[in-house]
Motif scaffolding. Sequence first.
Motif, PDB file in Angstrom:
ATOM      1  N   UNK A 191     -23.269   0.224   3.078  1.00  0.00           N
ATOM      2  CA  UNK A 191     -22.548  -0.998   2.697  1.00  0.00           C
ATOM      3  C   UNK A 191     -23.008  -1.492   1.331  1.00  0.00           C
ATOM      4  N   UNK A 192     -24.301  -1.417   1.059  1.00  0.00           N
ATOM      5  CA  UNK A 192     -24.815  -1.823  -0.248  1.00  0.00           C
ATOM      6  C   UNK A 192     -24.298  -0.908  -1.357  1.00  0.00           C
ATOM      7  N   UNK A 193     -24.278   0.411  -1.093  1.00  0.00           N
ATOM      8  CA  UNK A 193     -23.754   1.360  -2.097  1.00  0.00           C
ATOM      9  C   UNK A 193     -22.280   1.084  -2.355  1.00  0.00           C
ATOM     10  N   UNK A 194     -21.530   0.805  -1.293  1.00  0.00           N
ATOM     11  CA  UNK A 194     -20.113   0.511  -1.427  1.00  0.00           C
ATOM     12  C   UNK A 194     -19.900  -0.745  -2.280  1.00  0.00           C
ATOM     13  N   UNK A 195     -20.657  -1.783  -1.999  1.00  0.00           N
ATOM     14  CA  UNK A 195     -20.535  -3.038  -2.751  1.00  0.00           C
ATOM     15  C   UNK A 195     -20.915  -2.835  -4.212  1.00  0.00           C
ATOM     16  N   UNK A 196     -21.963  -2.068  -4.460  1.00  0.00           N
ATOM     17  CA  UNK A 196     -22.399  -1.805  -5.835  1.00  0.00           C
ATOM     18  C   UNK A 196     -21.346  -0.988  -6.589  1.00  0.00           C
ATOM     19  N   UNK A 197     -20.777  -0.014  -5.925  1.00  0.00           N
ATOM     20  CA  UNK A 197     -19.717   0.774  -6.563  1.00  0.00           C
ATOM     21  C   UNK A 197     -18.528  -0.120  -6.890  1.00  0.00           C
ATOM     22  N   UNK A 198     -18.150  -0.981  -5.969  1.00  0.00           N
ATOM     23  CA  UNK A 198     -17.052  -1.917  -6.214  1.00  0.00           C
ATOM     24  C   UNK A 198     -17.317  -2.809  -7.414  1.00  0.00           C
ATOM     25  N   UNK A 199     -18.541  -3.286  -7.535  1.00  0.00           N
ATOM     26  CA  UNK A 199     -18.897  -4.131  -8.684  1.00  0.00           C
ATOM     27  C   UNK A 199     -18.775  -3.343  -9.985  1.00  0.00           C
ATOM     28  N   UNK A 200     -19.288  -2.098 -10.000  1.00  0.00           N
ATOM     29  CA  UNK A 200     -19.220  -1.276 -11.211  1.00  0.00           C
ATOM     30  C   UNK A 200     -17.773  -0.954 -11.587  1.00  0.00           C
ATOM     31  N   UNK A 201     -16.936  -0.686 -10.591  1.00  0.00           N
ATOM     32  CA  UNK A 201     -15.529  -0.394 -10.845  1.00  0.00           C
ATOM     33  C   UNK A 201     -14.843  -1.624 -11.446  1.00  0.00           C
ATOM     34  N   UNK A 202     -15.087  -2.802 -10.873  1.00  0.00           N
ATOM     35  CA  UNK A 202     -14.489  -4.031 -11.416  1.00  0.00           C
ATOM     36  C   UNK A 202     -14.914  -4.260 -12.858  1.00  0.00           C
ATOM     37  N   UNK A 203     -16.191  -4.085 -13.148  1.00  0.00           N
ATOM     38  CA  UNK A 203     -16.677  -4.259 -14.523  1.00  0.00           C
ATOM     39  C   UNK A 203     -16.039  -3.242 -15.464  1.00  0.00           C
ATOM     40  N   UNK A 204     -15.934  -2.008 -15.008  1.00  0.00           N
ATOM     41  CA  UNK A 204     -15.344  -0.955 -15.828  1.00  0.00           C
ATOM     42  C   UNK A 204     -13.882  -1.272 -16.149  1.00  0.00           C
ATOM     43  N   UNK A 205     -13.112  -1.664 -15.136  1.00  0.00           N
ATOM     44  CA  UNK A 205     -11.706  -1.979 -15.359  1.00  0.00           C
ATOM     45  C   UNK A 205     -11.540  -3.219 -16.233  1.00  0.00           C
ATOM     46  N   UNK A 206     -12.472  -4.162 -16.142  1.00  0.00           N
ATOM     47  CA  UNK A 206     -12.411  -5.344 -17.012  1.00  0.00           C
ATOM     48  C   UNK A 206     -12.600  -4.933 -18.478  1.00  0.00           C
TER      49      UNK A 206
END
Length: 124
Positions: free
Chosen positions: A8-23
Amino acid sequence: MDEAERAALRFAETGRRVEEHLARTGPVRGRASSPDGAVSVVAAPGGAPQEVRVSPAAIAMGPRALADEIVRVAAAASRDAAGRAHRSLERVADPAALRAQAELGFEPGPDTDDFGGPYLRGPR
């Protein structure tokens, strides 16, 4: 911490990185055009066409042939968008997430679009 919590932590961290990347990079768009340039389409990954351009010369194709060409080019634009999304996320997602993405049909494609430009580019 058990395996489910770590996942769950890896999933949340990946989601954060994806959001930052797309921003930083902006939305992912795919592009395709017919060989003669009569029809051009811009699409998002897994989505309907966002832009369809038909040249005046394309009208001579007739309604059925033009409709078929639009559908064909739109499918190519959607595949291009899926490939762009996959390549874009390679920079921020872990390998397991990329495998899952490929299983959903978001596989890497060529590094350039039908216009000869780089694959990560905003809409024209």
